[in-house]
Design a protein around this motif. Structure first.
Motif, PDB file in Angstrom:
ATOM      1  N   UNK A  43      45.277  30.708  -2.707  1.00  0.00           N
ATOM      2  CA  UNK A  43      44.512  30.447  -1.477  1.00  0.00           C
ATOM      3  C   UNK A  43      45.274  29.512  -0.546  1.00  0.00           C
ATOM      4  N   UNK A  44      45.881  28.483  -1.103  1.00  0.00           N
ATOM      5  CA  UNK A  44      46.655  27.549  -0.285  1.00  0.00           C
ATOM      6  C   UNK A  44      47.864  28.251   0.331  1.00  0.00           C
ATOM      7  N   UNK A  45      48.535  29.075  -0.470  1.00  0.00           N
ATOM      8  CA  UNK A  45      49.695  29.812   0.050  1.00  0.00           C
ATOM      9  C   UNK A  45      49.294  30.723   1.203  1.00  0.00           C
ATOM     10  N   UNK A  46      48.154  31.406   1.059  1.00  0.00           N
ATOM     11  CA  UNK A  46      47.693  32.309   2.112  1.00  0.00           C
ATOM     12  C   UNK A  46      47.380  31.545   3.396  1.00  0.00           C
ATOM     13  N   UNK A  47      46.723  30.395   3.260  1.00  0.00           N
ATOM     14  CA  UNK A  47      46.429  29.568   4.432  1.00  0.00           C
ATOM     15  C   UNK A  47      47.715  29.073   5.086  1.00  0.00           C
ATOM     16  N   UNK A  48      48.656  28.642   4.277  1.00  0.00           N
ATOM     17  CA  UNK A  48      49.946  28.163   4.791  1.00  0.00           C
ATOM     18  C   UNK A  48      50.675  29.270   5.553  1.00  0.00           C
ATOM     19  N   UNK A  49      50.689  30.469   4.989  1.00  0.00           N
ATOM     20  CA  UNK A  49      51.422  31.572   5.622  1.00  0.00           C
ATOM     21  C   UNK A  49      50.874  31.911   7.000  1.00  0.00           C
ATOM     22  N   UNK A  50      49.562  31.878   7.159  1.00  0.00           N
ATOM     23  CA  UNK A  50      48.944  32.223   8.439  1.00  0.00           C
ATOM     24  C   UNK A  50      48.938  31.038   9.399  1.00  0.00           C
ATOM     25  N   UNK A  51      48.494  29.893   8.904  1.00  0.00           N
ATOM     26  CA  UNK A  51      48.174  28.787   9.806  1.00  0.00           C
ATOM     27  C   UNK A  51      49.347  27.865  10.119  1.00  0.00           C
ATOM     28  N   UNK A  52      50.372  27.876   9.303  1.00  0.00           N
ATOM     29  CA  UNK A  52      51.532  27.047   9.623  1.00  0.00           C
ATOM     30  C   UNK A  52      52.824  27.854   9.691  1.00  0.00           C
ATOM     31  N   UNK A  53      53.209  28.454   8.586  1.00  0.00           N
ATOM     32  CA  UNK A  53      54.468  29.206   8.573  1.00  0.00           C
ATOM     33  C   UNK A  53      54.479  30.295   9.631  1.00  0.00           C
ATOM     34  N   UNK A  54      53.365  31.019   9.746  1.00  0.00           N
ATOM     35  CA  UNK A  54      53.299  32.085  10.741  1.00  0.00           C
ATOM     36  C   UNK A  54      53.449  31.574  12.153  1.00  0.00           C
ATOM     37  N   UNK A  55      52.768  30.478  12.475  1.00  0.00           N
ATOM     38  CA  UNK A  55      52.864  29.889  13.821  1.00  0.00           C
ATOM     39  C   UNK A  55      54.288  29.406  14.093  1.00  0.00           C
ATOM     40  N   UNK A  56      54.865  28.740  13.098  1.00  0.00           N
ATOM     41  CA  UNK A  56      56.219  28.190  13.265  1.00  0.00           C
ATOM     42  C   UNK A  56      57.227  29.297  13.564  1.00  0.00           C
ATOM     43  N   UNK A  57      57.268  30.309  12.693  1.00  0.00           N
ATOM     44  CA  UNK A  57      58.318  31.309  12.824  1.00  0.00           C
ATOM     45  C   UNK A  57      58.035  32.353  13.889  1.00  0.00           C
ATOM     46  N   UNK A  58      56.775  32.655  14.162  1.00  0.00           N
ATOM     47  CA  UNK A  58      56.504  33.582  15.257  1.00  0.00           C
ATOM     48  C   UNK A  58      56.896  32.945  16.586  1.00  0.00           C
ATOM     49  N   UNK A  59      56.565  31.679  16.756  1.00  0.00           N
ATOM     50  CA  UNK A  59      56.983  30.972  17.969  1.00  0.00           C
ATOM     51  C   UNK A  59      58.503  30.955  18.075  1.00  0.00           C
ATOM     52  N   UNK A  60      59.173  30.645  16.971  1.00  0.00           N
ATOM     53  CA  UNK A  60      60.637  30.624  16.961  1.00  0.00           C
ATOM     54  C   UNK A  60      61.217  31.973  17.405  1.00  0.00           C
ATOM     55  N   UNK A  61      60.669  33.053  16.848  1.00  0.00           N
ATOM     56  CA  UNK A  61      61.185  34.390  17.159  1.00  0.00           C
ATOM     57  C   UNK A  61      60.937  34.786  18.613  1.00  0.00           C
TER      58      UNK A  61
END
Length: 257
Positions: free
Chosen positions: A115-133
């Protein structure tokens, strides 16, 4: 060229734009003449309805399917964005609203690593790398808004990992503001309170007891609705708010004051 004519050429990318706050945002941007490229997770019919709602306001919207928790899909998404921009007569876009998200309501003692990994992927990692791209495609002088939550200011049992990810986004937003400033790009966080949408299974919207409880600890005496948030985001992206940068703005009607 008038300000309104210039605005009609602007384009926003909004993640999670097919429903809830994202849909309200693209509709309110359309009312200001801003076109949108928005993502949806799986419901294509809902995405088409959102695009139709934008068209009804006289603007254009392109829907692209994306799981914002799957960073491996981002390169392909950027290629689709380039095609969508071309269909809108543009090479770059102006505004990025990182809105897509998932909910979580489990006590710390019962929360799983998955559950924590899923939240991290959407709410932090996803925001970080989508913005970067997307950075090569956003215009200088553009705007970025990341969605956070009132839960970073006050604590509600069961929301710890979700709120912690949103807290990380608030810090990340300040770094966006600092690092992208050389290009004139601003970055701010919008933190809604409890809003009556289908988020969390419609808990605030559809559960009378929850709705009443939220209203009781909100200064303005009711729960929020999407029309409390979408117009605010659209106005924050506009030229009159060009000097707002690196800020967390809570839009909650005064929850838990």
């Amino acid at each position: 060229m008038t300000a309104s004519q210039d605005t009609t050429r602007r384009i926003a990318i909004v993640t999670g734009g097919s429903r809830g706050l994202g849909r309200n945002t693209i509709v309110n941007l359309a009312r200001r003449g801003v076109g949108s490229i928005f993502t949806y997770h799986s419901n294509e019919a809902e995405a088409r309805a959102a695009a139709d709602a934008v068209a009804a306001e006289g603007a254009k919207a392109v829907a692209i399917q994306l799981d914002t928790g799957d960073a491996a899909a981002f390169d392909g998404f950027v290629g689709q964005v380039r095609q969508a921009l071309a269909s809108l007569g543009a090479e770059r876009f102006d505004y990025l609203v990182n809105n897509a998200g998932t909910s979580h309501h489990t006590p710390i003692a019962e929360t799983t690593e998955a559950q924590v990994d899923a939240l991290y992927n959407v709410h932090f990692k996803g925001v970080f790398f989508l913005t970067q791209k997307l950075l090569p495609l956003i215009n200088d002088g553009g705007r970025i808004i990341n969605l956070s939550s009132g839960l970073t200011r006050f604590a509600m049992p069961g929301s710890a990992p979700y709120a912690a990810m949103k807290g990380a986004i608030e810090v990340l937003t300040r770094y966006f503001a600092k690092e992208f400033a050389a290009r004139g790009i601003t970055a701010n966080t919008v933190a809604p309170g409890a809003i009556a949408t289908d988020f969390s299974g419609g808990m605030v919207r559809d559960n009378p007891e929850v709705n009443k409880r939220v209203a009781e600890f909100t200064a303005l005496g009711r729960v929020g609705v999407p029309d409390d948030i979408g117009p605010m985001i659209a106005s924050l992206l506009a030229e009159e708010n060009r000097w707002v940068n690196g800020q967390r703005i809570e839009v909650s009607g005064g929850m838990m004051l």
